[in-house]
Every structure is written in C-alpha cells, then in structure tokens.
Write a protein that holds these residues in place. Structure first.
Motif, PDB file in Angstrom:
ATOM      1  N   GLU A   1       0.813  -1.220   0.000  1.00 28.69           N
ATOM      2  CA  GLU A   1       0.000   0.000   0.000  1.00 28.69           C
ATOM      3  C   GLU A   1       0.848   1.272   0.000  1.00 28.69           C
ATOM      4  O   GLU A   1       0.429   2.312  -0.511  1.00 28.69           O
ATOM      5  CB  GLU A   1      -0.932  -0.010   1.219  1.00 28.69           C
ATOM      6  N   ILE A   2       2.038   1.202   0.555  1.00 36.70           N
ATOM      7  CA  ILE A   2       2.895   2.390   0.639  1.00 36.70           C
ATOM      8  C   ILE A   2       3.202   2.957  -0.742  1.00 36.70           C
ATOM      9  O   ILE A   2       3.384   4.169  -0.912  1.00 36.70           O
ATOM     10  CB  ILE A   2       4.212   2.055   1.381  1.00 36.70           C
ATOM     11  N   ALA A   3       3.231   2.100  -1.771  1.00 29.39           N
ATOM     12  CA  ALA A   3       3.570   2.562  -3.118  1.00 29.39           C
ATOM     13  C   ALA A   3       2.536   3.541  -3.662  1.00 29.39           C
ATOM     14  O   ALA A   3       2.864   4.384  -4.504  1.00 29.39           O
ATOM     15  CB  ALA A   3       3.713   1.374  -4.060  1.00 29.39           C
ATOM     16  N   SER A   4       1.288   3.439  -3.192  1.00 31.84           N
ATOM     17  CA  SER A   4       0.248   4.350  -3.664  1.00 31.84           C
ATOM     18  C   SER A   4       0.243   5.662  -2.903  1.00 31.84           C
ATOM     19  O   SER A   4      -0.465   6.595  -3.276  1.00 31.84           O
ATOM     20  CB  SER A   4      -1.128   3.684  -3.545  1.00 31.84           C
ATOM     21  N   LEU A   5       1.045   5.755  -1.838  1.00 30.70           N
ATOM     22  CA  LEU A   5       1.077   6.966  -1.012  1.00 30.70           C
ATOM     23  C   LEU A   5       2.336   7.789  -1.234  1.00 30.70           C
ATOM     24  O   LEU A   5       2.299   9.024  -1.197  1.00 30.70           O
ATOM     25  CB  LEU A   5       0.970   6.581   0.470  1.00 30.70           C
ATOM     26  N   ALA A   6       3.466   7.121  -1.465  1.00 30.68           N
ATOM     27  CA  ALA A   6       4.763   7.808  -1.492  1.00 30.68           C
ATOM     28  C   ALA A   6       5.149   8.263  -2.889  1.00 30.68           C
ATOM     29  O   ALA A   6       4.801   7.634  -3.889  1.00 30.68           O
ATOM     30  CB  ALA A   6       5.846   6.886  -0.929  1.00 30.68           C
ATOM     31  N   ASP A   7       5.896   9.364  -2.947  1.00 37.22           N
ATOM     32  CA  ASP A   7       6.528   9.778  -4.199  1.00 37.22           C
ATOM     33  C   ASP A   7       7.691   8.845  -4.529  1.00 37.22           C
ATOM     34  O   ASP A   7       7.910   8.485  -5.682  1.00 37.22           O
ATOM     35  CB  ASP A   7       7.053  11.210  -4.083  1.00 37.22           C
ATOM     36  N   THR A   8       8.439   8.486  -3.493  1.00 36.79           N
ATOM     37  CA  THR A   8       9.580   7.579  -3.643  1.00 36.79           C
ATOM     38  C   THR A   8       9.469   6.488  -2.580  1.00 36.79           C
ATOM     39  O   THR A   8       9.278   6.785  -1.402  1.00 36.79           O
ATOM     40  CB  THR A   8      10.910   8.332  -3.450  1.00 36.79           C
ATOM     41  N   THR A   9       9.575   5.239  -3.002  1.00 36.68           N
ATOM     42  CA  THR A   9       9.451   4.112  -2.076  1.00 36.68           C
ATOM     43  C   THR A   9      10.796   3.424  -1.894  1.00 36.68           C
ATOM     44  O   THR A   9      11.419   3.000  -2.875  1.00 36.68           O
ATOM     45  CB  THR A   9       8.422   3.086  -2.585  1.00 36.68           C
ATOM     46  N   LEU A  10      11.235   3.332  -0.643  1.00 36.04           N
ATOM     47  CA  LEU A  10      12.448   2.606  -0.303  1.00 36.04           C
ATOM     48  C   LEU A  10      12.052   1.239   0.245  1.00 36.04           C
ATOM     49  O   LEU A  10      11.235   1.156   1.168  1.00 36.04           O
ATOM     50  CB  LEU A  10      13.254   3.345   0.766  1.00 36.04           C
ATOM     51  N   VAL A  11      12.595   0.191  -0.329  1.00 38.66           N
ATOM     52  CA  VAL A  11      12.407  -1.160   0.210  1.00 38.66           C
ATOM     53  C   VAL A  11      13.714  -1.580   0.860  1.00 38.66           C
ATOM     54  O   VAL A  11      14.751  -1.644   0.195  1.00 38.66           O
ATOM     55  CB  VAL A  11      11.999  -2.158  -0.884  1.00 38.66           C
TER      56      VAL A  11
ATOM     57  N   ASP B   1      14.367  13.931  -9.048  1.00 32.96           N
ATOM     58  CA  ASP B   1      14.694  14.660 -10.283  1.00 32.96           C
ATOM     59  C   ASP B   1      14.078  13.966 -11.500  1.00 32.96           C
ATOM     60  O   ASP B   1      13.556  14.627 -12.406  1.00 32.96           O
ATOM     61  CB  ASP B   1      16.215  14.765 -10.453  1.00 32.96           C
ATOM     62  N   TRP B   2      14.134  12.638 -11.516  1.00 32.23           N
ATOM     63  CA  TRP B   2      13.542  11.891 -12.634  1.00 32.23           C
ATOM     64  C   TRP B   2      12.030  12.066 -12.672  1.00 32.23           C
ATOM     65  O   TRP B   2      11.436  12.264 -13.752  1.00 32.23           O
ATOM     66  CB  TRP B   2      13.901  10.410 -12.504  1.00 32.23           C
ATOM     67  N   LEU B   3      11.392  12.016 -11.506  1.00 38.77           N
ATOM     68  CA  LEU B   3       9.939  12.199 -11.444  1.00 38.77           C
ATOM     69  C   LEU B   3       9.535  13.553 -12.014  1.00 38.77           C
ATOM     70  O   LEU B   3       8.575  13.664 -12.789  1.00 38.77           O
ATOM     71  CB  LEU B   3       9.450  12.084  -9.996  1.00 38.77           C
TER      72      LEU B   3
ATOM     73  N   ASN C   1       6.181  12.293 -14.090  1.00 38.07           N
ATOM     74  CA  ASN C   1       5.623  11.200 -13.300  1.00 38.07           C
ATOM     75  C   ASN C   1       5.251  11.622 -11.886  1.00 38.07           C
ATOM     76  O   ASN C   1       4.425  10.969 -11.251  1.00 38.07           O
ATOM     77  CB  ASN C   1       6.625  10.031 -13.238  1.00 38.07           C
ATOM     78  N   LEU C   2       5.847  12.705 -11.385  1.00 40.93           N
ATOM     79  CA  LEU C   2       5.497  13.170 -10.052  1.00 40.93           C
ATOM     80  C   LEU C   2       4.021  13.568 -10.011  1.00 40.93           C
ATOM     81  O   LEU C   2       3.285  13.200  -9.087  1.00 40.93           O
ATOM     82  CB  LEU C   2       6.381  14.349  -9.649  1.00 40.93           C
ATOM     83  N   ARG C   3       3.589  14.337 -11.014  1.00 43.33           N
ATOM     84  CA  ARG C   3       2.187  14.730 -11.093  1.00 43.33           C
ATOM     85  C   ARG C   3       1.282  13.513 -11.219  1.00 43.33           C
ATOM     86  O   ARG C   3       0.253  13.419 -10.553  1.00 43.33           O
ATOM     87  CB  ARG C   3       1.991  15.657 -12.289  1.00 43.33           C
ATOM     88  N   ARG C   4       1.657  12.554 -12.063  1.00 42.16           N
ATOM     89  CA  ARG C   4       0.830  11.369 -12.256  1.00 42.16           C
ATOM     90  C   ARG C   4       0.729  10.540 -10.981  1.00 42.16           C
ATOM     91  O   ARG C   4      -0.346  10.021 -10.648  1.00 42.16           O
ATOM     92  CB  ARG C   4       1.391  10.515 -13.406  1.00 42.16           C
TER      93      ARG C   4
END
Length: 311
Positions: free
Chosen positions: A153-163, A245-247, A252-255
């Motif tokens: 679920e964290i992937a739908s909340l965060a801009d960047t996800t660290l595993v 920076d890539w986002l 992709n940041l907006r998306r």
C-alpha cells in the motif's frame, strides 16, 4: 478550528498532534481540517520506507532525519506500528528509537497504530500526510509496519518508495517473486557488514537485469548501508534525490500524486458507503433482503444491487 490550523501552520507541535488525533479518530471536524489544509497539498516530498520486520526501518528513518536536517529540510515522520489482534493495543517502538530528535523543532515524529488495517499503513496515514504538508514539512518519511510479500500500500502513497532488505532474505528465487520487491524505487541493503550482504546485492541486481525497461524508464537504485553506524545514509539520500529529479523531469510526479488522490478519494467514499450499510444493518432493509435470499426468492447479487440502490 481555524486557530488550531493556524498554529499548526506555524509549526506548533501540539497543534499538529491534535489535528492528527482528529484524523485518527475520524472526528466530525475532519472535513473542516481537510479543507483548511487543501491549499498546501503537494508541497512536501513523501518518502516511504518498507520492508520485513527487523531489517532496520526505524534506525534508517532516524538516520535519514539526521541527514535531511543537515541540509535544512523540515522533516515529518509518520511511523506505523502493528496493533494487537487481541487487545487492540500497540507498542510504538519508534518513540524509543528516534529520541535523538525530540528536542529539534524542525522535526515532527508521530507514531501511529495500524488499528488492524492491512497493507502496512494505518487508514489515517494519507490524511495525516496532508496535515504534515500543511504544517510546512519539506520531506515526510512514512515508515510502514514490518510487511510481507503482498503488502504494498505504501507505493500508492509515497513519491519515492524505499524497500529495505537485510542479508539472509532467502535464495535468488525470493528476489524474483512478485510483491513488495516490485514497488521499490530504491533498494537499501541494510546491515551490509553482515555475511551474505554481497549475495543479497547480487540477487537484487540480477532481478533488475531481468526486467525489461525502456531508456526513459526508472531503474531502481541499489544502495548498501549500515544504518546503526550511520554509514551509507548519504548514498540513500542521493538516490532519493535522483529519483525525485527523474519524477519531475518526466512528469511522473504529477501522475503519481493524481493516483494517490484517486486512491484517497475512493477510500473515503467506500468508508462512507460502509457506514451507511452499517446503519442499514440496524434497520429492516438488510434483514428483509437476507431473509429473501435464504428463502430463494432472490439471489445475493440482486439483493446487493437493491441494497445499493436504496442508499
């Protein structure tokens, strides 16, 4: 409420705590809080940290806070801990692990119980993120409970996800299974001074090599760290910055944020519908439909459609 929001905007920790408590408890004033915070949405970078129990999420979060504060960022932390399925209580261990920052006015740390919510987060986490955005945080770190393979679920909340991973995670087959490893924007091999760290690093790099990615697609970074010693944290921060920076450069940041808002709206709408259906349980409509299903007069699908139509 306007006074409380105004104080939170000024960074008053007690006011921020009260607003998040309103969010957690589903207070009737919550829509007013959300409306007051709406103009400040999207100003903070949201970084999620997830991984299995014991990989060092809290220690890594603590060190990330230290590194981010050194660059002048105002940091908010939402750390979710599991709640007991028997008592409903929780041991909020992050309050113990992050005591180094309790006197820093530029850091706000909130431990939250999952309250039985699946997926690694609390149901109130998305709204709590909005409160911290409104309180002026530049970076918000969201630490999940210790998760398994399917809690993403964290992937739908965060801009960047660290595993976060640690040596001894299993053989190379585990590295290519579907699930939590697929959501990583940055892999952090923590406790890299332990035996097996090199094998874990190779397994993750091998997994990434199997995935077909276009030239404009993000390739997850793999970073080694020893969070307990503060080693490798600068590399983690650099990887987060590179992904940000890539986002921004690709749109992709907006998306991602639109997807996050969609998920949040859906969750709130479903919560409202569940509450209305719960109210129906105390009335006559649902029991009458259930009786008709038992008697074979109507099938469950038709009964459900009739129930929804009556909402």
């Amino acid at each position: 409420m306007p006074s409380l929001v105004a104080k939170a905007r000024e960074g008053d920790a007690r006011s921020v705590a009260r607003l998040i408590s309103l969010v957690e408890n589903g207070d009737p004033a919550l829509p007013e809080v959300a409306a007051a915070m709406a103009p400040f949405a999207g100003r903070a970078q949201v970084v999620g940290l997830t991984g299995a129990p014991g990989v060092g999420k809290s220690t890594t979060t603590n060190e990330l806070v230290r590194a981010l504060r050194e660059t002048g960022n105002r940091v908010g932390v939402l750390a979710v801990d599991p709640s007991s399925p028997f008592t409903g209580g929780a041991i909020l261990g992050d309050r113990i692990r992050m005591q180094d920052h309790t006197a820093d006015s530029g850091v706000y740390i909130r431990s939250m119980s999952s309250r039985g919510q699946l997926g690694g987060l609390s149901a109130a986490t998305p709204q709590a993120v909005r409160v911290l955005e409104g309180a002026g945080c530049d970076v918000i770190l969201v630490e999940t409970v210790g998760v398994g393979q399917a809690e993403v679920e964290i992937a739908s909340l965060a801009d960047t996800t660290l595993v976060l991973l640690a040596p001894g995670m299993g053989d190379a087959i585990q590295a290519v299974k579907a699930g939590v490893l697929e959501i990583a924007d940055v892999f952090v091999i923590n406790k890299a001074d332990r035996p097996g760290a090199d094998a874990t690093y190779r397994d993750i790099q091998g997994m990434l090599a199997l995935g077909g990615r276009g030239p404009d697609e993000w390739r997850p970074q793999v970073v080694r760290a020893i969070a307990a010693k503060g080693e490798g944290i600068d590399d983690v921060v650099a990887a987060i910055g590179k992904h940000r920076d890539w986002l921004e450069s690709t749109g992709n940041l907006r998306r991602r944020r639109e997807h996050r808002a969609s998920a949040e709206i859906s969750a709130l709408a479903l919560g409202t519908l569940r509450a209305r259906i719960g109210d129906l349980s105390g009335g006559t409509a649902l029991p009458l439909l259930a009786a008709r299903v038992v008697d074979g007069e109507i099938d469950p699908h038709a009964a459900a459609a009739e129930l929804v139509a009556g909402l």
